[in-house]
Design a protein around this motif. Sequence first.
Motif, PDB file in Angstrom:
ATOM      1  N   PRO A  38      -9.663  -0.678  16.442  1.00 34.97           N
ATOM      2  CA  PRO A  38     -10.752  -0.009  15.724  1.00 34.97           C
ATOM      3  C   PRO A  38     -11.768   0.550  16.707  1.00 34.97           C
ATOM      4  O   PRO A  38     -11.861   0.091  17.850  1.00 34.97           O
ATOM      5  CB  PRO A  38     -11.362  -1.142  14.885  1.00 34.97           C
ATOM      6  N   ARG A  39     -12.498   1.571  16.276  1.00 42.57           N
ATOM      7  CA  ARG A  39     -13.520   2.140  17.167  1.00 42.57           C
ATOM      8  C   ARG A  39     -14.567   1.111  17.537  1.00 42.57           C
ATOM      9  O   ARG A  39     -15.079   1.098  18.653  1.00 42.57           O
ATOM     10  CB  ARG A  39     -14.165   3.349  16.483  1.00 42.57           C
ATOM     11  N   ASP A  40     -14.917   0.252  16.584  1.00 40.43           N
ATOM     12  CA  ASP A  40     -15.904  -0.805  16.824  1.00 40.43           C
ATOM     13  C   ASP A  40     -15.179  -2.149  16.824  1.00 40.43           C
ATOM     14  O   ASP A  40     -14.655  -2.569  15.790  1.00 40.43           O
ATOM     15  CB  ASP A  40     -16.981  -0.788  15.731  1.00 40.43           C
ATOM     16  N   PRO A  41     -15.113  -2.849  17.964  1.00 40.05           N
ATOM     17  CA  PRO A  41     -14.412  -4.136  18.020  1.00 40.05           C
ATOM     18  C   PRO A  41     -14.940  -5.161  17.028  1.00 40.05           C
ATOM     19  O   PRO A  41     -14.225  -6.114  16.683  1.00 40.05           O
ATOM     20  CB  PRO A  41     -14.643  -4.595  19.468  1.00 40.05           C
ATOM     21  N   GLU A  42     -16.187  -4.978  16.572  1.00 41.43           N
ATOM     22  CA  GLU A  42     -16.747  -5.913  15.598  1.00 41.43           C
ATOM     23  C   GLU A  42     -15.989  -5.856  14.270  1.00 41.43           C
ATOM     24  O   GLU A  42     -16.061  -6.783  13.462  1.00 41.43           O
ATOM     25  CB  GLU A  42     -18.221  -5.596  15.368  1.00 41.43           C
ATOM     26  N   HIS A  43     -15.268  -4.752  14.032  1.00 41.04           N
ATOM     27  CA  HIS A  43     -14.566  -4.594  12.755  1.00 41.04           C
ATOM     28  C   HIS A  43     -13.248  -5.365  12.717  1.00 41.04           C
ATOM     29  O   HIS A  43     -12.675  -5.549  11.636  1.00 41.04           O
ATOM     30  CB  HIS A  43     -14.294  -3.111  12.487  1.00 41.04           C
ATOM     31  N   GLY A  44     -12.745  -5.791  13.876  1.00 41.47           N
ATOM     32  CA  GLY A  44     -11.500  -6.538  13.894  1.00 41.47           C
ATOM     33  C   GLY A  44     -10.685  -6.250  15.141  1.00 41.47           C
ATOM     34  O   GLY A  44     -11.159  -5.591  16.070  1.00 41.47           O
ATOM     35  N   ASP A  45      -9.459  -6.753  15.150  1.00 41.51           N
ATOM     36  CA  ASP A  45      -8.573  -6.537  16.291  1.00 41.51           C
ATOM     37  C   ASP A  45      -7.817  -5.224  16.184  1.00 41.51           C
ATOM     38  O   ASP A  45      -7.524  -4.577  17.187  1.00 41.51           O
ATOM     39  CB  ASP A  45      -7.565  -7.681  16.382  1.00 41.51           C
ATOM     40  N   MET A  46      -7.453  -4.847  14.960  1.00 43.31           N
ATOM     41  CA  MET A  46      -6.664  -3.639  14.736  1.00 43.31           C
ATOM     42  C   MET A  46      -7.075  -2.998  13.421  1.00 43.31           C
ATOM     43  O   MET A  46      -7.686  -3.648  12.560  1.00 43.31           O
ATOM     44  CB  MET A  46      -5.164  -3.963  14.701  1.00 43.31           C
ATOM     45  N   ALA A  47      -6.746  -1.728  13.282  1.00 41.35           N
ATOM     46  CA  ALA A  47      -7.023  -0.999  12.043  1.00 41.35           C
ATOM     47  C   ALA A  47      -5.818  -0.128  11.719  1.00 41.35           C
ATOM     48  O   ALA A  47      -5.134   0.373  12.625  1.00 41.35           O
ATOM     49  CB  ALA A  47      -8.275  -0.146  12.187  1.00 41.35           C
ATOM     50  N   THR A  48      -5.556   0.052  10.416  1.00 45.91           N
ATOM     51  CA  THR A  48      -4.455   0.921  10.003  1.00 45.91           C
ATOM     52  C   THR A  48      -4.936   1.952   8.990  1.00 45.91           C
ATOM     53  O   THR A  48      -5.829   1.692   8.185  1.00 45.91           O
ATOM     54  CB  THR A  48      -3.292   0.114   9.391  1.00 45.91           C
ATOM     55  N   ASN A  49      -4.342   3.122   9.075  1.00 46.69           N
ATOM     56  CA  ASN A  49      -4.665   4.232   8.170  1.00 46.69           C
ATOM     57  C   ASN A  49      -3.684   4.311   7.005  1.00 46.69           C
ATOM     58  O   ASN A  49      -3.629   5.323   6.302  1.00 46.69           O
ATOM     59  CB  ASN A  49      -4.639   5.552   8.942  1.00 46.69           C
ATOM     60  N   ALA A  50      -2.887   3.259   6.793  1.00 46.93           N
ATOM     61  CA  ALA A  50      -1.790   3.314   5.825  1.00 46.93           C
ATOM     62  C   ALA A  50      -2.240   3.803   4.454  1.00 46.93           C
ATOM     63  O   ALA A  50      -1.607   4.686   3.850  1.00 46.93           O
ATOM     64  CB  ALA A  50      -1.140   1.929   5.708  1.00 46.93           C
ATOM     65  N   ALA A  51      -3.326   3.257   3.930  1.00 45.28           N
ATOM     66  CA  ALA A  51      -3.780   3.642   2.586  1.00 45.28           C
ATOM     67  C   ALA A  51      -4.230   5.096   2.557  1.00 45.28           C
ATOM     68  O   ALA A  51      -3.999   5.815   1.573  1.00 45.28           O
ATOM     69  CB  ALA A  51      -4.914   2.725   2.142  1.00 45.28           C
ATOM     70  N   LEU A  52      -4.861   5.558   3.620  1.00 42.92           N
ATOM     71  CA  LEU A  52      -5.385   6.928   3.657  1.00 42.92           C
ATOM     72  C   LEU A  52      -4.262   7.964   3.663  1.00 42.92           C
ATOM     73  O   LEU A  52      -4.368   9.001   3.007  1.00 42.92           O
ATOM     74  CB  LEU A  52      -6.279   7.114   4.882  1.00 42.92           C
ATOM     75  N   VAL A  53      -3.176   7.710   4.402  1.00 45.03           N
ATOM     76  CA  VAL A  53      -2.117   8.722   4.511  1.00 45.03           C
ATOM     77  C   VAL A  53      -1.084   8.609   3.386  1.00 45.03           C
ATOM     78  O   VAL A  53      -0.354   9.568   3.131  1.00 45.03           O
ATOM     79  CB  VAL A  53      -1.421   8.644   5.885  1.00 45.03           C
ATOM     80  N   LEU A  54      -1.029   7.460   2.710  1.00 45.97           N
ATOM     81  CA  LEU A  54      -0.018   7.282   1.663  1.00 45.97           C
ATOM     82  C   LEU A  54      -0.563   7.486   0.256  1.00 45.97           C
ATOM     83  O   LEU A  54       0.217   7.693  -0.688  1.00 45.97           O
ATOM     84  CB  LEU A  54       0.594   5.878   1.759  1.00 45.97           C
ATOM     85  N   ALA A  55      -1.888   7.432   0.105  1.00 44.78           N
ATOM     86  CA  ALA A  55      -2.470   7.466  -1.242  1.00 44.78           C
ATOM     87  C   ALA A  55      -2.171   8.766  -1.973  1.00 44.78           C
ATOM     88  O   ALA A  55      -1.718   8.768  -3.123  1.00 44.78           O
ATOM     89  CB  ALA A  55      -3.975   7.228  -1.160  1.00 44.78           C
ATOM     90  N   LYS A  56      -2.405   9.913  -1.327  1.00 45.86           N
ATOM     91  CA  LYS A  56      -2.240  11.195  -2.009  1.00 45.86           C
ATOM     92  C   LYS A  56      -0.798  11.422  -2.465  1.00 45.86           C
ATOM     93  O   LYS A  56      -0.560  11.740  -3.645  1.00 45.86           O
ATOM     94  CB  LYS A  56      -2.716  12.334  -1.119  1.00 45.86           C
ATOM     95  N   PRO A  57       0.215  11.285  -1.585  1.00 43.95           N
ATOM     96  CA  PRO A  57       1.593  11.482  -2.063  1.00 43.95           C
ATOM     97  C   PRO A  57       2.022  10.439  -3.106  1.00 43.95           C
ATOM     98  O   PRO A  57       2.934  10.697  -3.901  1.00 43.95           O
ATOM     99  CB  PRO A  57       2.438  11.371  -0.797  1.00 43.95           C
ATOM    100  N   ALA A  58       1.319   9.281  -3.117  1.00 42.26           N
ATOM    101  CA  ALA A  58       1.657   8.251  -4.110  1.00 42.26           C
ATOM    102  C   ALA A  58       0.886   8.428  -5.407  1.00 42.26           C
ATOM    103  O   ALA A  58       1.152   7.720  -6.384  1.00 42.26           O
ATOM    104  CB  ALA A  58       1.377   6.869  -3.529  1.00 42.26           C
ATOM    105  N   GLY A  59      -0.093   9.367  -5.409  1.00 45.06           N
ATOM    106  CA  GLY A  59      -0.897   9.601  -6.602  1.00 45.06           C
ATOM    107  C   GLY A  59      -1.880   8.486  -6.893  1.00 45.06           C
ATOM    108  O   GLY A  59      -2.229   8.220  -8.051  1.00 45.06           O
ATOM    109  N   LEU A  60      -2.394   7.840  -5.828  1.00 49.32           N
ATOM    110  CA  LEU A  60      -3.329   6.731  -5.992  1.00 49.32           C
ATOM    111  C   LEU A  60      -4.622   7.031  -5.248  1.00 49.32           C
ATOM    112  O   LEU A  60      -4.661   7.863  -4.323  1.00 49.32           O
ATOM    113  CB  LEU A  60      -2.725   5.430  -5.447  1.00 49.32           C
ATOM    114  N   ALA A  61      -5.693   6.354  -5.617  1.00 47.65           N
ATOM    115  CA  ALA A  61      -6.942   6.432  -4.871  1.00 47.65           C
ATOM    116  C   ALA A  61      -6.780   5.630  -3.582  1.00 47.65           C
ATOM    117  O   ALA A  61      -6.227   4.524  -3.605  1.00 47.65           O
ATOM    118  CB  ALA A  61      -8.086   5.875  -5.691  1.00 47.65           C
ATOM    119  N   PRO A  62      -7.242   6.156  -2.425  1.00 48.41           N
ATOM    120  CA  PRO A  62      -7.040   5.452  -1.153  1.00 48.41           C
ATOM    121  C   PRO A  62      -7.559   4.023  -1.161  1.00 48.41           C
ATOM    122  O   PRO A  62      -6.876   3.111  -0.687  1.00 48.41           O
ATOM    123  CB  PRO A  62      -7.806   6.325  -0.147  1.00 48.41           C
ATOM    124  N   ARG A  63      -8.733   3.817  -1.724  1.00 47.44           N
ATOM    125  CA  ARG A  63      -9.285   2.461  -1.679  1.00 47.44           C
ATOM    126  C   ARG A  63      -8.482   1.511  -2.567  1.00 47.44           C
ATOM    127  O   ARG A  63      -8.284   0.344  -2.221  1.00 47.44           O
ATOM    128  CB  ARG A  63     -10.756   2.479  -2.075  1.00 47.44           C
TER     129      ARG A  63
END
Length: 592
Positions: A38-63
């Motif tokens: 993650p850009r800010d280490p305080e947010h965790g060890d790692m971050a994934t964009n999975a929900a952001l890139v899969l939501a639209k083709p799946a017809g779901l809201a990213p959150r």
Amino acid sequence: MNIFNDVKEIVLGAVAALQAAGTLPADLDASRVTVEPPRDPEHGDMATNAALVLAKPAGLAPRALAEALVRSLAQAPGISEVSVAGPGFINLRLQPALWQASVGAILRLGTAYGASSMGAGERVNVEFVSANPTGPMHVGHGRGAVFGDALAALLTKAGYAVTREYYVNDAGAQVDALARALHARYRVARGALSEEGFQALLAERAIEYGGDYLIPAAEALAAAEGDRWLDQPESAWLAPLRDFAIDRMMELIREDLALLGVHHDVFTSERALVRAGRVERLLGDLEERDLVYVGVLEPPKGKVPEDWEPRPQTLFRATRYGDEVDRPLRKSDGSWTYFASDIAYHADKVERGFFNLINVLGADHGGYVKRLSAAVKAVSDDKGSLDVKLIQLVKLLDNGEPVKMSKRAGTFITLREVVEAVGKDVVRFIMLTRRNDATLDFDYARVTETTRENPVFYVQYAHARACSVRRHATEAFAGRDLSPATLAATCDVARLGAPEELALIRLLAGWPRLVESAAEAHEPHRVAFYLADLAAAFHGLWNRGNEHAELRFLLPDDEATSLARLALVQAVATVIASGLEIFGVHPKEEMR
């Protein structure tokens, strides 16, 4: 082992679980899913964009998709905490055991740790140096040589099949000028011209290449040919002396490259391509495809040169492939332009099976990039790619003062002089401490000082310190097998739980990802930055041990913790050696 790829597989497993449950479509393309720090280490060890890139083709809201993934990821082994941030980023924290396992992996793999299959054996041609064969290499050539060699090594570690190539520019006017300078030096060697007369001739005829490096070549020519060429007209001696001079200068260049630890797999001669009719053949092929025509170019933008005149020229349709203007292929005297030969040369690369091309060129070639890219697209039917890496200048200093020019070279400092002054390893490392497109200050005083301000010393000192710990451990635990393989199999890495130790392990675990990202971006300087960060973290842990006895690497009364920390120290030395291997630098075991 790449812990980021391992966690990505966990994320993809969560995606697959949602597909199996019918929450996500079965044919969803997950190729754009990434797992990164993650850009800010305080947010965790790692971050994934999975929900952001899969939501639209799946017809779901990213959150909403992110929250569904979080519920699945929370149950995954090795994940201690997972949360949603912003519009749908997912932050993860890993259990210490997942990080600690990296130590054993590093010891088992040795310097092969960080190697990747990302390149999948794809063939890559890295052309670098390609200095005109008119004299010894200067410091600027040296920077390009180190960059190209390190980039080739980096790509090899990332799984590509790399060929290192040198293009010998031996068919232009510059080698004719070299032959004239050699002839003048030859006359001096035969006693037909004084040194004063030679210098006057240089000035009178504006002959280039008057450095002392031509003297051995002239003496060799004089010994071999005697007075044969003294009274002959230029038309008689120009061609044979040109060939002789080119061969001698290439020997000199090869010696300079070897001194720097640089070796090429292929040397391709422009002169040989021209003599073999490759330029005519290639241009004929392009003409059949309507990519060559006779036309009149518009005058250059801005101030028009006094000698410019509109005239019909043989032109390459570079604009069809993204260039601003079409490019001339013939000079006014009917000879080929440099660009015509370059098109034939790149066509030759493609014919040899290279579609992934990297050219390392001097910064003065910036205006050449678009036409070369257009040429590669044309000769490869748009299947080839070309990345041109421009190498900026090197400012050679000594205690902040510019270094005077070399008598041997005449107008510049030779690479050999610099390598002999500070050593191959120092030259190679320092040349990679800046981006290739940024000017580099090379200060003799600074690159040899023993302070943390000198990056090569700081990194080498970290490796030497790690070796020192190992030597002390051999004495403290006499009779114990302290080999990396045994440490990996027997030490209790769970004892590496101090925040400083875990921070160092996280840095070590990031090495495979760094290799891949640096290779993908064609930026070997990232390795230098990483090694500096790793050295700083290790030195910091060393210093903490001086301040707090419980953090020392070797504890006489706690063998289990000592062996775990020794494993960590060995892992640091191994990753530093892995990085220096890419740079062609030998890791030091002692600093003297």
